[in-house]
Design a protein around this motif. Structure first.
Motif, PDB file in Angstrom:
ATOM      1  N   ARG A 174      89.288 111.358  63.966  1.00  0.00           N
ATOM      2  CA  ARG A 174      90.122 110.269  63.436  1.00  0.00           C
ATOM      3  C   ARG A 174      89.341 109.470  62.388  1.00  0.00           C
ATOM      4  O   ARG A 174      89.878 109.088  61.353  1.00  0.00           O
ATOM      5  CB  ARG A 174      90.583 109.366  64.580  1.00  0.00           C
ATOM      6  N   ALA A 175      88.058 109.226  62.653  1.00  0.00           N
ATOM      7  CA  ALA A 175      87.222 108.505  61.699  1.00  0.00           C
ATOM      8  C   ALA A 175      87.116 109.281  60.380  1.00  0.00           C
ATOM      9  O   ALA A 175      87.193 108.696  59.294  1.00  0.00           O
ATOM     10  CB  ALA A 175      85.837 108.260  62.295  1.00  0.00           C
ATOM     11  N   ARG A 176      86.976 110.603  60.477  1.00  0.00           N
ATOM     12  CA  ARG A 176      86.934 111.433  59.263  1.00  0.00           C
ATOM     13  C   ARG A 176      88.231 111.283  58.462  1.00  0.00           C
ATOM     14  O   ARG A 176      88.196 111.140  57.235  1.00  0.00           O
ATOM     15  CB  ARG A 176      86.726 112.902  59.625  1.00  0.00           C
ATOM     16  N   VAL A 177      89.356 111.353  59.164  1.00  0.00           N
ATOM     17  CA  VAL A 177      90.663 111.221  58.504  1.00  0.00           C
ATOM     18  C   VAL A 177      90.768 109.873  57.787  1.00  0.00           C
ATOM     19  O   VAL A 177      91.357 109.770  56.715  1.00  0.00           O
ATOM     20  CB  VAL A 177      91.812 111.401  59.536  1.00  0.00           C
ATOM     21  N   GLN A 178      90.164 108.853  58.368  1.00  0.00           N
ATOM     22  CA  GLN A 178      90.182 107.511  57.765  1.00  0.00           C
ATOM     23  C   GLN A 178      89.153 107.362  56.648  1.00  0.00           C
ATOM     24  O   GLN A 178      89.031 106.297  56.051  1.00  0.00           O
ATOM     25  CB  GLN A 178      89.905 106.447  58.839  1.00  0.00           C
ATOM     26  N   GLY A 179      88.399 108.418  56.375  1.00  0.00           N
ATOM     27  CA  GLY A 179      87.411 108.368  55.308  1.00  0.00           C
ATOM     28  C   GLY A 179      86.078 107.763  55.713  1.00  0.00           C
ATOM     29  O   GLY A 179      85.247 107.451  54.851  1.00  0.00           O
ATOM     30  N   ARG A 185      82.972  99.462  54.774  1.00  0.00           N
ATOM     31  CA  ARG A 185      84.250 100.186  54.909  1.00  0.00           C
ATOM     32  C   ARG A 185      84.070 101.671  55.233  1.00  0.00           C
ATOM     33  O   ARG A 185      84.999 102.322  55.670  1.00  0.00           O
ATOM     34  CB  ARG A 185      85.070 100.032  53.638  1.00  0.00           C
ATOM     35  N   HIS A 186      82.881 102.175  55.016  1.00  0.00           N
ATOM     36  CA  HIS A 186      82.592 103.596  55.248  1.00  0.00           C
ATOM     37  C   HIS A 186      82.180 103.886  56.691  1.00  0.00           C
ATOM     38  O   HIS A 186      82.009 105.035  57.063  1.00  0.00           O
ATOM     39  CB  HIS A 186      81.454 104.044  54.317  1.00  0.00           C
ATOM     40  N   ARG A 187      82.044 102.852  57.518  1.00  0.00           N
ATOM     41  CA  ARG A 187      81.523 103.070  58.870  1.00  0.00           C
ATOM     42  C   ARG A 187      82.461 102.510  59.939  1.00  0.00           C
ATOM     43  O   ARG A 187      83.321 101.675  59.662  1.00  0.00           O
ATOM     44  CB  ARG A 187      80.127 102.485  59.016  1.00  0.00           C
ATOM     45  N   ALA A 188      82.230 103.007  61.157  1.00  0.00           N
ATOM     46  CA  ALA A 188      82.977 102.529  62.320  1.00  0.00           C
ATOM     47  C   ALA A 188      82.056 102.590  63.529  1.00  0.00           C
ATOM     48  O   ALA A 188      81.004 103.242  63.503  1.00  0.00           O
ATOM     49  CB  ALA A 188      84.226 103.377  62.548  1.00  0.00           C
ATOM     50  N   GLU A 189      82.462 101.918  64.592  1.00  0.00           N
ATOM     51  CA  GLU A 189      81.682 101.875  65.818  1.00  0.00           C
ATOM     52  C   GLU A 189      82.465 102.486  66.964  1.00  0.00           C
ATOM     53  O   GLU A 189      83.679 102.295  67.083  1.00  0.00           O
ATOM     54  CB  GLU A 189      81.335 100.421  66.164  1.00  0.00           C
ATOM     55  N   ILE A 190      81.761 103.199  67.799  1.00  0.00           N
ATOM     56  CA  ILE A 190      82.318 103.761  69.027  1.00  0.00           C
ATOM     57  C   ILE A 190      81.918 102.831  70.170  1.00  0.00           C
ATOM     58  O   ILE A 190      80.751 102.435  70.268  1.00  0.00           O
ATOM     59  CB  ILE A 190      81.757 105.175  69.302  1.00  0.00           C
ATOM     60  N   SER A 191      82.868 102.501  71.036  1.00  0.00           N
ATOM     61  CA  SER A 191      82.549 101.672  72.198  1.00  0.00           C
ATOM     62  C   SER A 191      83.472 102.007  73.362  1.00  0.00           C
ATOM     63  O   SER A 191      84.486 102.671  73.195  1.00  0.00           O
ATOM     64  CB  SER A 191      82.650 100.177  71.853  1.00  0.00           C
ATOM     65  N   LYS A 192      83.085 101.544  74.505  1.00  0.00           N
ATOM     66  CA  LYS A 192      83.831 101.681  75.757  1.00  0.00           C
ATOM     67  C   LYS A 192      84.289 103.111  76.023  1.00  0.00           C
ATOM     68  O   LYS A 192      85.442 103.365  76.341  1.00  0.00           O
ATOM     69  CB  LYS A 192      85.010 100.708  75.808  1.00  0.00           C
ATOM     70  N   LEU A 193      83.307 104.033  75.900  1.00  0.00           N
ATOM     71  CA  LEU A 193      83.571 105.388  76.386  1.00  0.00           C
ATOM     72  C   LEU A 193      83.454 105.304  77.900  1.00  0.00           C
ATOM     73  O   LEU A 193      82.368 105.194  78.452  1.00  0.00           O
ATOM     74  CB  LEU A 193      82.569 106.391  75.809  1.00  0.00           C
ATOM     75  N   LEU A 194      84.580 105.289  78.550  1.00  0.00           N
ATOM     76  CA  LEU A 194      84.666 105.113  80.003  1.00  0.00           C
ATOM     77  C   LEU A 194      85.410 106.286  80.606  1.00  0.00           C
ATOM     78  O   LEU A 194      86.499 106.630  80.138  1.00  0.00           O
ATOM     79  CB  LEU A 194      85.449 103.839  80.346  1.00  0.00           C
ATOM     80  N   VAL A 195      84.843 106.884  81.624  1.00  0.00           N
ATOM     81  CA  VAL A 195      85.541 107.920  82.379  1.00  0.00           C
ATOM     82  C   VAL A 195      85.479 107.526  83.848  1.00  0.00           C
ATOM     83  O   VAL A 195      84.388 107.309  84.391  1.00  0.00           O
ATOM     84  CB  VAL A 195      84.932 109.321  82.173  1.00  0.00           C
ATOM     85  N   HIS A 196      86.635 107.397  84.459  1.00  0.00           N
ATOM     86  CA  HIS A 196      86.691 107.042  85.880  1.00  0.00           C
ATOM     87  C   HIS A 196      85.793 108.001  86.657  1.00  0.00           C
ATOM     88  O   HIS A 196      85.824 109.215  86.410  1.00  0.00           O
ATOM     89  CB  HIS A 196      88.131 107.131  86.381  1.00  0.00           C
ATOM     90  N   PRO A 197      84.987 107.495  87.585  1.00  0.00           N
ATOM     91  CA  PRO A 197      84.082 108.377  88.343  1.00  0.00           C
ATOM     92  C   PRO A 197      84.767 109.579  88.983  1.00  0.00           C
ATOM     93  O   PRO A 197      84.170 110.658  89.076  1.00  0.00           O
ATOM     94  CB  PRO A 197      83.492 107.437  89.406  1.00  0.00           C
ATOM     95  N   GLN A 198      86.011 109.454  89.380  1.00  0.00           N
ATOM     96  CA  GLN A 198      86.728 110.570  90.009  1.00  0.00           C
ATOM     97  C   GLN A 198      87.198 111.622  89.002  1.00  0.00           C
ATOM     98  O   GLN A 198      87.650 112.691  89.395  1.00  0.00           O
ATOM     99  CB  GLN A 198      87.914 110.055  90.821  1.00  0.00           C
ATOM    100  N   CYS A 238      86.682  99.846  63.219  1.00  0.00           N
ATOM    101  CA  CYS A 238      86.249  99.903  61.822  1.00  0.00           C
ATOM    102  C   CYS A 238      85.541  98.614  61.441  1.00  0.00           C
ATOM    103  O   CYS A 238      85.873  97.537  61.938  1.00  0.00           O
ATOM    104  CB  CYS A 238      87.454 100.117  60.910  1.00  0.00           C
ATOM    105  N   SER A 239      84.576  98.736  60.557  1.00  0.00           N
ATOM    106  CA  SER A 239      83.869  97.561  60.061  1.00  0.00           C
ATOM    107  C   SER A 239      84.817  96.740  59.196  1.00  0.00           C
ATOM    108  O   SER A 239      85.526  97.277  58.344  1.00  0.00           O
ATOM    109  CB  SER A 239      82.651  97.986  59.236  1.00  0.00           C
ATOM    110  N   ALA A 240      84.813  95.434  59.413  1.00  0.00           N
ATOM    111  CA  ALA A 240      85.682  94.549  58.647  1.00  0.00           C
ATOM    112  C   ALA A 240      85.027  94.065  57.352  1.00  0.00           C
ATOM    113  O   ALA A 240      85.700  93.506  56.491  1.00  0.00           O
ATOM    114  CB  ALA A 240      86.057  93.330  59.499  1.00  0.00           C
ATOM    115  N   MET A 241      83.745  94.313  57.207  1.00  0.00           N
ATOM    116  CA  MET A 241      83.020  93.819  56.038  1.00  0.00           C
ATOM    117  C   MET A 241      83.207  94.762  54.849  1.00  0.00           C
ATOM    118  O   MET A 241      83.205  95.982  55.018  1.00  0.00           O
ATOM    119  CB  MET A 241      81.531  93.669  56.358  1.00  0.00           C
TER     120      MET A 241
END
Length: 172
Positions: free
Chosen positions: A116-121, A86-99, A79-82
């Protein structure tokens, strides 16, 4: 069978070796996720330790997928700390093991993070990905839009400077 969960900081700390293992496997496979050397255990463990701190603060949530009891995939919702963000968030480290790829795990993790982001508004999510990466197709299929790209943004595991594409989705 694949199990999905949101890890607390304590749970993430207990599983930092598994989290690091997924990150290492993805970097070794050429993923552009901030690291260029899959053998740099120390840097990757330090990364997860820092993220665990943001889990403790409540600034981020860590979603994982487990297969046969082991973590095989992750995504972070931050979530944005600024005050003006407050209305936005960032997605990061979408990682799936190669196997563990090609089983719908990344799609499911993204959908869970978006829900989850929707639930958080939250009404806006953003992310960045290496331009031309296969992940871009996943994001587009989930309704994400391209905001723009920056050339020569990040060094790849092959030592090439790759462009990054910024994407967003407006949550209904």
């Amino acid at each position: 069978m694949i199990d999905y969960a949101i890890l607390s900081a304590t749970q993430a700390q207990q599983q930092v070796d598994e989290l690091t293992g997924v990150l290492q496997a993805c970097v070794a496979d050429g993923a552009s996720v901030g690291f260029v050397d899959a053998d740099d255990d120390e840097a990757m463990t330090r990364f997860w330790q820092q993220r665990i701190g943001s889990l403790s603060d409540g600034d981020s949530e860590l979603f994982v997928a487990r297969q046969h009891g082991r973590i095989v995939a992750t995504v972070i919702l931050s979530c944005s700390a600024m005050p003006n963000g407050r209305h936005r968030a960032e997605i990061s480290k979408l990682l799936v093991h190669p196997q563990a790829r090609r089983q719908g795990i990344a799609r499911e993790l993204m959908q869970r993070a978006e829900q989850r982001a929707r639930v958080q508004g939250k009404t806006l999510l953003v992310l960045d990905t290496r331009s031309g990466d296969v992940a871009s197709d996943l994001y587009r299929s989930l309704g994400w839009q391209v905001a723009g790209s920056i050339p020569f943004y990040a060094e790849s595991t092959a030592g090439v400077l790759d462009a990054t594409t910024y994407m967003y989705t407006v949550l209904a």
